[in-house]
Design an enzyme around this catalytic site. Sequence first.
Site, PDB file in Angstrom:
ATOM      1  N   ARG A 180      10.438  -0.903 -29.318  1.00 32.95           N
ATOM      2  CA  ARG A 180      11.460  -0.569 -30.319  1.00 32.95           C
ATOM      3  C   ARG A 180      12.394  -1.747 -30.520  1.00 32.95           C
ATOM      4  NH1 ARG A 180      12.421   5.211 -30.923  1.00 32.95           N
ATOM      5  NH2 ARG A 180      11.303   6.189 -29.215  1.00 32.95           N
TER       6      ARG A 180
ATOM      7  N   GLY B  64       7.155   7.226 -21.566  1.00 31.67           N
ATOM      8  CA  GLY B  64       7.767   8.398 -22.171  1.00 31.67           C
ATOM      9  C   GLY B  64       6.828   9.376 -22.835  1.00 31.67           C
TER      10      GLY B  64
ATOM     11  N   GLY C 277       3.452  -3.520 -24.622  1.00 32.74           N
ATOM     12  CA  GLY C 277       2.846  -3.947 -23.371  1.00 32.74           C
ATOM     13  C   GLY C 277       1.493  -3.282 -23.177  1.00 32.74           C
TER      14      GLY C 277
ATOM     15  N   HIS D 209      43.810  25.565 -11.355  1.00 32.62           N
ATOM     16  CA  HIS D 209      44.081  26.671 -12.257  1.00 32.62           C
ATOM     17  C   HIS D 209      44.959  26.197 -13.403  1.00 32.62           C
ATOM     18  CE1 HIS D 209      44.933  30.728 -13.608  1.00 32.62           C
ATOM     19  NE2 HIS D 209      46.198  30.374 -13.702  1.00 32.62           N
TER      20      HIS D 209
HETATM   21  P1  FAD Z   1      11.340   7.563 -23.304  1.00 34.19           P
HETATM   22  O1  FAD Z   1      12.784   7.778 -23.459  1.00 34.19           O
HETATM   23  O2  FAD Z   1      10.427   8.285 -24.209  1.00 34.19           O
HETATM   24  O3  FAD Z   1      11.136   5.986 -23.456  1.00 34.19           O
HETATM   25  C1  FAD Z   1       9.890   5.384 -23.459  1.00 34.19           C
HETATM   26  C2  FAD Z   1       9.979   4.077 -24.216  1.00 34.19           C
HETATM   27  O4  FAD Z   1       8.781   3.350 -23.986  1.00 34.19           O
HETATM   28  C3  FAD Z   1      10.093   4.228 -25.729  1.00 34.19           C
HETATM   29  O5  FAD Z   1      11.234   3.566 -26.200  1.00 34.19           O
HETATM   30  C4  FAD Z   1       8.816   3.590 -26.283  1.00 34.19           C
HETATM   31  O6  FAD Z   1       9.036   2.872 -27.472  1.00 34.19           O
HETATM   32  C5  FAD Z   1       8.449   2.649 -25.161  1.00 34.19           C
HETATM   33  N1  FAD Z   1       7.020   2.349 -25.076  1.00 34.19           N
HETATM   34  C6  FAD Z   1       5.989   3.228 -24.995  1.00 34.19           C
HETATM   35  N2  FAD Z   1       4.817   2.584 -24.847  1.00 34.19           N
HETATM   36  C7  FAD Z   1       5.108   1.258 -24.830  1.00 34.19           C
HETATM   37  C8  FAD Z   1       4.324   0.082 -24.686  1.00 34.19           C
HETATM   38  N3  FAD Z   1       3.003   0.139 -24.486  1.00 34.19           N
HETATM   39  N4  FAD Z   1       4.961  -1.110 -24.741  1.00 34.19           N
HETATM   40  C9  FAD Z   1       6.309  -1.193 -24.917  1.00 34.19           C
HETATM   41  N5  FAD Z   1       7.082  -0.118 -25.039  1.00 34.19           N
HETATM   42  C10 FAD Z   1       6.507   1.098 -24.990  1.00 34.19           C
HETATM   43  N6  FAD Z   1      16.857  15.019 -22.149  1.00 34.19           N
HETATM   44  C11 FAD Z   1      17.974  15.283 -21.462  1.00 34.19           C
HETATM   45  O7  FAD Z   1      17.993  15.142 -20.232  1.00 34.19           O
HETATM   46  N7  FAD Z   1      19.113  15.719 -22.101  1.00 34.19           N
HETATM   47  C12 FAD Z   1      19.145  15.904 -23.432  1.00 34.19           C
HETATM   48  O8  FAD Z   1      20.182  16.284 -23.969  1.00 34.19           O
HETATM   49  C13 FAD Z   1      17.971  15.638 -24.172  1.00 34.19           C
HETATM   50  N8  FAD Z   1      17.965  15.813 -25.505  1.00 34.19           N
HETATM   51  C14 FAD Z   1      16.822  15.513 -26.209  1.00 34.19           C
HETATM   52  C15 FAD Z   1      16.829  15.731 -27.588  1.00 34.19           C
HETATM   53  C16 FAD Z   1      15.702  15.438 -28.331  1.00 34.19           C
HETATM   54  C17 FAD Z   1      15.734  15.658 -29.827  1.00 34.19           C
HETATM   55  C18 FAD Z   1      14.552  14.924 -27.691  1.00 34.19           C
HETATM   56  C19 FAD Z   1      13.324  14.572 -28.486  1.00 34.19           C
HETATM   57  C20 FAD Z   1      14.529  14.738 -26.322  1.00 34.19           C
HETATM   58  C21 FAD Z   1      15.666  15.034 -25.563  1.00 34.19           C
HETATM   59  N9  FAD Z   1      15.690  14.886 -24.187  1.00 34.19           N
HETATM   60  C22 FAD Z   1      16.825  15.181 -23.486  1.00 34.19           C
HETATM   61  C23 FAD Z   1      14.526  14.392 -23.445  1.00 34.19           C
HETATM   62  C24 FAD Z   1      14.706  12.903 -23.126  1.00 34.19           C
HETATM   63  O9  FAD Z   1      14.852  12.178 -24.318  1.00 34.19           O
HETATM   64  C25 FAD Z   1      13.486  12.382 -22.344  1.00 34.19           C
HETATM   65  O10 FAD Z   1      13.268  13.185 -21.207  1.00 34.19           O
HETATM   66  C26 FAD Z   1      13.704  10.956 -21.900  1.00 34.19           C
HETATM   67  O11 FAD Z   1      13.936  10.103 -22.994  1.00 34.19           O
HETATM   68  C27 FAD Z   1      12.508  10.443 -21.094  1.00 34.19           C
HETATM   69  O12 FAD Z   1      12.735   9.141 -20.703  1.00 34.19           O
HETATM   70  P2  FAD Z   1      11.537   8.123 -20.419  1.00 34.19           P
HETATM   71  O13 FAD Z   1      12.208   6.875 -19.944  1.00 34.19           O
HETATM   72  O14 FAD Z   1      10.535   8.751 -19.553  1.00 34.19           O
HETATM   73  O15 FAD Z   1      10.826   7.868 -21.822  1.00 34.19           O
END
Ligand code: FAD
Length: 470
Positions: A38, A148, A118, A449
Amino acid sequence: YSSAKEFDTVVIGAGPGGYVAAIKAAQLGQKTACIEKRETLGGTCLNVGCIPSKAMLHNSHLYHEAQHGFAKRGIDVGEVKLNLPQLLADKEKAVGGLTKGIEFLFKKNGVEWLKGVGTLKSANDIEVTLNAGGSEAIKAKNIIIATGSEPSPFPGFEIDEKQIVTSTGALSLESVPKKMIVIGGGVIGLELGSVWSRLGSEVTVVEYMPAIGAGMDAELAKAFQRSLSKQGLKFKTSTKVIDSVKKDGKVLVNVESAKGGKKDTLEADVVLLSVGRRPYTEGLGLENAGVKTDSRGRVELGNEFRTNVSNIRVIGDVTVGPMLAHKAEEEGIAAVEYITNGHGHVNYDVIPSVIYTHPEVAWVGKNEQQLKDEGIKYKVGSFPFSANSRAKTIDDAEGLVKIITDAETDRILGAHIMGPNAGEMIAEACLAMEYGGSAEDVARTCHAHPTMAEAFKEACMSAYSKAIHA
Ligand code: FAD
Ligand code: NAI
C-alpha cells in the site's frame, strides 16, 4: 556472491501485526525491513478498518444526537444538516494522521520500509516488486508473514464497491443510500449498518443465524438487538440469502427462511456484504518456500509462531484465531521475542472483543453457553447501567455489566458489557483476568465516583455477594 540486501528480520505486511513486529524487532537490535505494497502503512486496520470506521461511528453518533438527543438535554440547535463530504474528509484526516505516524515510528526506530509486493523465493529469499517499478532481492534470516485478510466474497453478488460494497466501499459512499441491506449481522454489519442508519438510511440486516453479534453472549445479543431496533435498524434473523439482481438502479436481494420455505425479495440502493473475512496470501509465493496453509487458506501455525518452515513465522489475520488488530499486535511482539530472546507469550483466553456502536458491546473470556458446554459450574453477577449514577447523570443508561465467575473459586471467567463506555471498561476485566483475579478482588478495589466503572465493581459485588445499588 549475492547482491541481495541482507536483514535479520523481514516482515511482510505493515498492518497492526506487521508494523508492530517490525518496530519491536528493530528495538531489540535486529536489522529490520517491512515490505508493504500500500502507499500508506497500517494495513487494513488503519486504512480501511478500525480507524476509519471508528471515525465515522463517532461523527454519525454526534449527528444523530444533535438530531434526536440534544433537545431533551436543553440544547436547541435549529436545523441539523449532514455534510457528508466533510464527514468523510474528517475520517480521512484521522487515517492520514495515523498512517503517517507509523511512517514516523519506522524512521525513529530504524525500520526500512520496502514499498512493493513481497514474494517468497525460498526460505530466506524474498523478491520485492517495487511500486516505483523494478524489483529488489532481499535475504532474511527470519521472515514474519503478516499479510492479513480481505473480505470474503459471496456467490451471487458482484462487488463493485458502489452499489454492492464490502466494508471498504461502505466507508466511502458518496451519498446516503435511501435503503441499505446489510448481509451478515456480525461486527462489520452492525457497526457500519449503524453509521448509515444514523445518517438517514433505512437499514435492514439479514443474518443467517438466529442471533446477531457473531457469537456474543446470548443475553447481550438479545438486549443489543432490541437497542439497535429502537434506533431504527431492522433485522431479519434466521434468514438465508440466495442471490441478487441489479435492476433499475436498485439491487434486489432474494432471501428465504433459514429453515427453508418462505421466500422474499428485498430491495436496496446499496448492499453491504459483511459475512466475514478470509486470509490474504495472493502473490506471496508460499509455495516457493514450501509454507503450508490449512483447508481455510490460513497459513499453518506451529509453536513459537513458526510455520512449517522454521525460520518463517506468521501472525495476525492470515493465520488462526480472532481477526482483531490487538490480537495481531500481541502476536507480533511475541513472535519477535521468540526470535530475539527465545520466549514470547500471548494469552488467548484474555483477548477482548468490542463492537463500537452506541451503546458499545464488549466482552472477554467465556460466555454462559461456552461454560455450559464445558461443564464448568459458574456464577453470574450483573448490574444495570440504569442503577449507575454516572450513566443516569448523563442520561445514557442503557445496558448492563455481566460478570461470570467460577462457582467454587470466584475467579472471573468472563465479562460481558453493553453500555456507553463498554470498550474502555473491558480493559479492567482483562487486567483482572490476566492477574487471575476474583470478583471479590475487583469488588474490594476502590473505584472513583461517579463513574461507569462502578457498574463493573457492583457486578463483581453481585457475583460474590450482593450489589449495593441494585
Ligand atoms: P492487515 O491489517 O490486513 O495488514 C496486512 C497488510 O499486508 C496490508 O496492508 C496488505 O497490503 C499487506 N500485504 C499483503 N500481502 C502483501 C505482500 N505480498 N507484499 C506486501 N504487502 C502485502 N479490529 C479490531 O481489533 N478493532 C476494530 O475496531 C476493527 N475494526 C475493523 C473494521 C473494519 C471495517 C474491518 C474491515 C476490520 C476491522 N478490524 C478491527 C479488524 C482489523 O482490521 C484486522 O484484524 C487487522 O487489520 C489485522 O492485522 P494484520 O496485521 O494481520 O493484517
Ligand atoms: P463476522 O464474522 O463478525 O460476522 C459475519 C456474520 O455474517 C455472522 O453473524 C454470520 O453468521 C453471518 N453470515 C455468514 N454467512 C451468512 C449468510 N450466508 N447469510 C447471512 N448471514 C451470514 O464478520 P464481519 O462482520 O464480516 O467482520 C470480519 C472480521 O473483522 C471479524 O472477524 C471481526 O473480528 C473483524 N472486525 C472487528 C471489528 C471490531 O473489533 N470492532 C470491527 C469490524 C470488523
